[in-house]
Design an enzyme around this catalytic site. Structure first.
Site, mmCIF file in Angstrom:
data_model
loop_
_atom_site.group_PDB
_atom_site.id
_atom_site.type_symbol
_atom_site.label_atom_id
_atom_site.label_comp_id
_atom_site.label_asym_id
_atom_site.label_seq_id
_atom_site.Cartn_x
_atom_site.Cartn_y
_atom_site.Cartn_z
ATOM 1 N N LYS A 145 47.915 39.534 40.866
ATOM 2 C CA LYS A 145 46.486 39.903 40.883
ATOM 3 C C LYS A 145 45.638 38.753 41.426
ATOM 4 C CE LYS A 145 43.747 39.534 37.057
ATOM 5 N NZ LYS A 145 42.520 38.812 37.427
ATOM 6 N N ASN A 146 45.891 37.555 40.925
ATOM 7 C CA ASN A 146 45.019 36.448 41.308
ATOM 8 C C ASN A 146 45.280 35.943 42.725
ATOM 9 O OD1 ASN A 146 43.794 36.667 38.880
ATOM 10 N ND2 ASN A 146 44.647 34.796 37.978
ATOM 11 N N ILE A 176 29.267 28.753 38.864
ATOM 12 C CA ILE A 176 29.839 28.663 40.219
ATOM 13 C C ILE A 176 29.288 27.446 40.959
ATOM 14 C CG2 ILE A 176 30.394 31.113 40.461
ATOM 15 C CD1 ILE A 176 27.875 31.363 42.258
ATOM 16 N N ASP A 177 28.861 26.437 40.182
ATOM 17 C CA ASP A 177 28.257 25.254 40.796
ATOM 18 C C ASP A 177 29.192 24.566 41.789
ATOM 19 O OD1 ASP A 177 29.680 24.820 38.351
ATOM 20 O OD2 ASP A 177 29.065 22.726 38.382
ATOM 21 N N ARG A 194 43.123 46.094 34.008
ATOM 22 C CA ARG A 194 42.629 45.312 35.150
ATOM 23 C C ARG A 194 43.760 44.481 35.755
ATOM 24 N NH1 ARG A 194 38.987 41.097 33.326
ATOM 25 N NH2 ARG A 194 39.642 40.424 35.372
ATOM 26 N N CYS A 205 30.419 35.604 30.749
ATOM 27 C CA CYS A 205 31.629 36.413 30.761
ATOM 28 C C CYS A 205 32.365 36.220 29.449
ATOM 29 C CB CYS A 205 32.493 35.997 31.953
ATOM 30 S SG CYS A 205 34.168 36.498 31.817
ATOM 31 N N ARG A 208 34.365 39.057 38.291
ATOM 32 C CA ARG A 208 33.921 37.734 38.736
ATOM 33 C C ARG A 208 34.495 37.380 40.110
ATOM 34 N NH1 ARG A 208 32.245 32.432 37.342
ATOM 35 N NH2 ARG A 208 33.580 30.893 38.325
#
Ligand code: UD1
Length: 425
Positions: free
Chosen positions: A22-23, A125-126, A405, A118, A94
């Site tokens: 998935k990732n 997301i810096d 998911r 989350c 995300r």
């Protein structure tokens, strides 16, 4: 509302085949936006997250041919693309932010909804934005709309970028932007996960020049354009680990096929420390036989870390196992600040786990009891399925959409090795 009903059917036995990662597949799908040619992705797992990414890419303007049964999708981004993902889709996953790097590199503009709080932590997301900025993008926050926009007038330029933390997503997003930048980009203290290497291999097949993926420094020489390619996604190391733990928690004997043993070294090591036997098998050494029935299993200590440390995505599943073994164990979660939501649910099943800051103390020597529990996130849900396989009585798991998911055909795969699990609508 759909739920899983799980009962203890004794030790699991047999063979199970792992799906594509998935990732890996999500950033690879997003990176298909970098080329005007179609990209064919193979070994795609049939997951709701993959469907959401398809919806996101289609909403941006790409066309996608999907054949989930064959594990194949073809993404064609040779269209005028919108620079932004609809907020509703962005908030569902995300990983939607992984379209930012490719869109910025390709069209000089991208806008994303700021990922909200989350379930497993704040997840800012810096670092992604720091990388884009170093390559020449201007970053504009619209707090009222809850969006962030990155724009650039000309092409991005190469830069030297140090990540304060080896974030997986930031490494992927910045790498995908840098492949079309002018000049060289050097990324330091980057994530070294196998999914980063898979993305780099895919980009290089498209004509990119990425070196060093899998180490803590990546060098990218920008190219003018990328062409289409065909790519097989690597096997899912977290699904692999989950089935390895399924063998252990039921004191079974399971052959887990289509795996890369090197990607699951910490899981192998920790299972062996607990007393399991783990053997590499198969002609291509792409199978692992896990036996939890050789001797009494005992506790061990775990600390989650970026790869090649113990993966945070396996923490909850391993904790479920540790509740059932002899002696106490300690787990320390260092990657996400709020990744202990499964503990309350495991405690409903009698686990008796206590937490203090980042540490969880698992007393062990417990006979788990079936209960009604809620999957609060993907891996927490997987832990509850595993606990249910070892518990007395029936475990009813709600909110299974989280589990679906990330695990392709979980029920069928577990049934195939003797588990008593049903999905009820
Ligand atoms: C990815 C995985 C997820 C896994 C995680 C860590 C995907 C789709 N998801 O998530 O399954 O649990 O890696 O292995 O691949 N951080 C910042 N600033 C940033 C980015 C991250 O502070 O700009 C922090 C996060 O809040 C977190 C830590 O870095 O505490 C790790 O996050 P990161 O590696 O980015 O995880 P994801 O890419 O979101």
């Amino acid at each position: 509302m759909a739920k899983f009903l799980v009962k203890n059917a004794g030790p699991l036995h047999g063979e199970v085949t792992i799906s594509g990662s998935k990732n890996s597949v999500l950033p690879i799908m997003a990176a298909a936006l970098l080329s005007d040619d179609p990209c064919t992705i193979l070994d795609v797992p049939a997951l709701s997250d993959v469907e959401v990414m398809c919806d996101i890419l289609e909403s941006i303007g790409a066309t996608i041919e999907k054949d989930y049964e064959a594990g194949k999708i073809v993404i064609d981004a040779n269209h005028e693309l919108r620079s932004e993902t609809p907020a509703e889709l962005g908030q569902r996953m995300r990983a939607s932010i992984l379209t930012m790097g490719p869109l910025l590199a390709r069209d000089g503009r991208t806008r994303a909804s700021l990922p909200g709080g989350c379930a497993i932590g704040a997840r800012p997301i810096d670092l992604h934005l720091k990388g884009f900025e170093a390559m020449g993008a201007e970053i504009i926050f619209d707090e009222e709309a809850g969006t962030v926009t990155a724009t650039t007038d000309g092409p991005l330029h190469g830069a030297r970028i140090y990540l304060d933390y080896p974030s997986v997503g930031a490494t992927e997003n910045i790498m995908a932007a840098a492949v079309l930048a002018e000049g060289q980009t050097i990324m330091e203290n980057v994530a070294q996960e196998p999914e980063i290497v898979d993305l780099a291999n895919y980009l290089n097949k498209m004509g990119a020049r990425v070196k060093g993926a899998g180490t803590d420094m990546i060098k990218i020489d920008g190219v003018k354009s990328l062409h289409g390619t065909e790519h097989n996604v690597i096997p899912d190391r977290i699904e692999t680990g989950t089935f390895m733990v399924a063998a252990a928690i039921t004191r079974g004997d399971v052959l887990v096929k289509n795996v890369v043993p090197d990607h699951v070294r910490p899981i192998i090591a920790k299972l062996i420390e607990c007393g399991c036997q783990v053997e590499e098998a198969g002609d291509d050494l792409d199978e692992l036989r896990v036996r939890g029935n050789i001797k009494e299993l005992k506790g061990t200590d775990i600390k989650t870390l970026p790869y090649p440390g113990f993966p945070t995505d396996m923490q909850s599943q391993f904790m479920a196992l540790l509740t059932t073994v002899h002696g106490s164990s300690t787990v320390i979660e260092t990657v996400f600040e709020n990744r202990y939501m499964h503990i309350g649910e495991l405690n409903r099943m009698g686990a008796g786990i206590r937490t203090e800051d980042k540490s969880a103390l698992i007393p062990g020597d417990v006979k788990l009891q079936g209960a009604q529990v809620v999957a609060t996130d993907l891996r927490a849900g997987a832990a509850l399925v595993l606990a249910g396989l070892a518990a007395e009585g029936e475990t009813e798991i709600f909110e299974i959409r989280h589990i679906e998911r990330g695990y392709a055909g979980l029920v069928e795969k577990l049934q195939g090795i003797g588990a008593d699990i049903r999905r009820v609508d």
